[in-house]
Design a protein around this motif. Structure first.
Motif, PDB file in Angstrom:
ATOM      1  N   GLN A  49       4.395   5.027   4.102  1.00  0.00           N
ATOM      2  CA  GLN A  49       4.392   6.126   5.062  1.00  0.00           C
ATOM      3  C   GLN A  49       5.699   6.262   5.827  1.00  0.00           C
ATOM      4  O   GLN A  49       6.038   7.358   6.297  1.00  0.00           O
ATOM      5  N   ASN A  96       0.046   2.054   4.523  1.00  0.00           N
ATOM      6  CA  ASN A  96      -1.349   2.247   4.949  1.00  0.00           C
ATOM      7  C   ASN A  96      -2.027   0.923   5.259  1.00  0.00           C
ATOM      8  O   ASN A  96      -3.182   0.911   5.678  1.00  0.00           O
ATOM      9  N   VAL A 128      -2.233   1.920   9.912  1.00  0.00           N
ATOM     10  CA  VAL A 128      -1.298   2.741   9.147  1.00  0.00           C
ATOM     11  C   VAL A 128      -0.052   2.937  10.012  1.00  0.00           C
ATOM     12  O   VAL A 128      -0.141   3.450  11.128  1.00  0.00           O
ATOM     13  N   ASP A 177       0.860  -1.182   0.000  1.00  0.00           N
ATOM     14  CA  ASP A 177       0.000   0.000   0.000  1.00  0.00           C
ATOM     15  C   ASP A 177       0.901   1.238   0.000  1.00  0.00           C
ATOM     16  O   ASP A 177       2.127   1.124  -0.042  1.00  0.00           O
ATOM     17  N   THR A 199      -7.487   4.044  10.443  1.00  0.00           N
ATOM     18  CA  THR A 199      -8.363   5.032   9.822  1.00  0.00           C
ATOM     19  C   THR A 199      -9.805   4.743  10.205  1.00  0.00           C
ATOM     20  O   THR A 199     -10.162   3.594  10.499  1.00  0.00           O
TER      21      THR A 199
END
Length: 369
Positions: free
Chosen positions: A270, A284, A316, A267, A341
């Motif tokens: 980050q 994520n 995340v 994904d 999230t």
């Protein structure tokens, strides 16, 4: 009679196949269960967007500020310290100063709720006494505009060598063009940087952009990236020979060996951390790692620790710090923070798993800090 016998054979086959499929599907679950450990109390909770090196300590922000001695590799070593008034959103550091980006709110009289009114940027030479960076905004305060949003991004090279540390602030009001600026920080003073333009053939960007979200120091230069995740293989005794960065869900690298196309990850990337044998990738959709062969990322493999169970696809992984990149993954302390999230109810996320996690070689597993 033959039909009845055939039906019994078929039924037995279906039952055995069902049991086999069930066992196979649950194999991963059972493997994770075997790796589960008793959890420590989570004392460092919240949204942690950076774990930074400053002098001989590590610092993080989760509304307030916590610190620990860089050699204190055990549970319970993180301690709260004095912080500026307001909600501390993120930290960055250079050789001489620690910087804190703070959100300021005020009560909205009509319904009694708190609303954001400004951002403030502070600096500290000791992590205790704080002053405004007066060269930014109006005396260190960036006032919200009722007509458009001004986005603020604070980040740093986070290098192990203090001489390679530098910190930056980017202000981006989208397409308004009124407050678009990039600064190199130096205590109360700042140096406004010339904004680069995106060149499709240039990765990474060698000068600050409005889309810059992270940076690294490599071979005498600072390189800026649109990804939140970037790092190098610098150690306490050797300079960086490689840097790694995210480009959406792709892991790219440069230095002695270069790939601007990269490898597809689970994904959007980050955070990143390098060890001698793996590169850890915070996305994520949880944490993953790829084998490093001659410093080049390769295949994604399963963790031998409980990392996949604790930092699963429900979270995340916002930030990461490997304390000793020259060591193998199982030999060095590693810190990582995660959030989920939404409300977490639809993806099996747990509220008490939000916050800071650590891997200590002496403990042999990931656990809450």
């Amino acid at each position: 009679m033959k039909n009845i016998y055939a039906k019994k054979i078929a039924l037995a086959f279906l039952l055995s196949l069902s049991a086999f499929v069930s066992f196979s599907c649950q194999g991963v679950v059972y493997d994770n269960i075997r790796k589960e450990v008793a959890l420590e109390d989570g004392n460092i909770a919240g949204d942690i967007r950076a774990i930074v090196r400053f002098k001989d300590k590590y610092y993080l922000a989760n509304g307030g500020i916590y610190f620990k001695n860089k050699d204190a590799n055990f549970y319970g070593a993180w301690q709260p310290c004095l912080s500026p008034s307001g909600q501390v959103i993120k930290l960055a550091a250079d050789k001489n100063y620690l910087y804190a980006l703070v959100g300021i709110s005020a009560e909205y009289e009509k319904d009694g709720t708190n609303i954001g009114v400004s951002r403030q940027l502070y600096y500290s030479a000791d992590g205790v006494s704080w002053s405004l960076v007066t060269g930014v905004g109006t005396g260190g305060t960036i006032v919200y505009n009722k007509n458009y949003i001004v986005y603020t991004y604070l980040f740093c090279t986070n290098a192990i060598n203090e001489d390679n540390r530098s910190a930056y602030l980017v202000l981006n009001d989208g397409t308004k063009g009124l407050t678009n600026k990039a600064y190199k920080l130096n205590g109360a003073a700042v140096t406004e940087m010339a904004l680069g333009t995106v060149n499709a053939g240039t990765k990474p960007f060698s000068n600050a952009l409005l889309v810059s979200r992270s940076c690294v120091y490599y071979n005498g230069n600072v390189y800026f990236f649109s990804s939140n995740g970037s790092t190098t293989n610098e150690t306490s005794t050797t300079p960086a020979t490689m840097y790694y960065y995210g480009l959406g869900a792709y892991l790219c690298w440069g230095g002695e060996k270069i790939s601007t196309t990269g490898l597809l990850c689970a994904d959007t990337i980050q955070s990143l951390g390098v060890t001698a044998d793996y590169i850890l990738i915070g996305t994520n959709s949880g944490m993953h790692h790829k084998v490093l062969t001659s410093k080049v990322p390769g295949a994604t493999v399963n963790f031998t620790t409980n990392a996949a169970a604790t930092m699963s696809g429900a979270y995340v992984v916002l930030s990461m710090l490997v304390t000793n990149p020259e060591l193998n993954e199982l030999q060095t302390p590693i810190y990582a923070s995660q959030v989920y999230t939404g409300n977490g109810s639809s993806n099996s996320a747990q509220f008490d798993h939000v916050g800071l996690w650590a891997y200590y070689p002496a403990r042999g597993n990931w656990n809450r800090e």
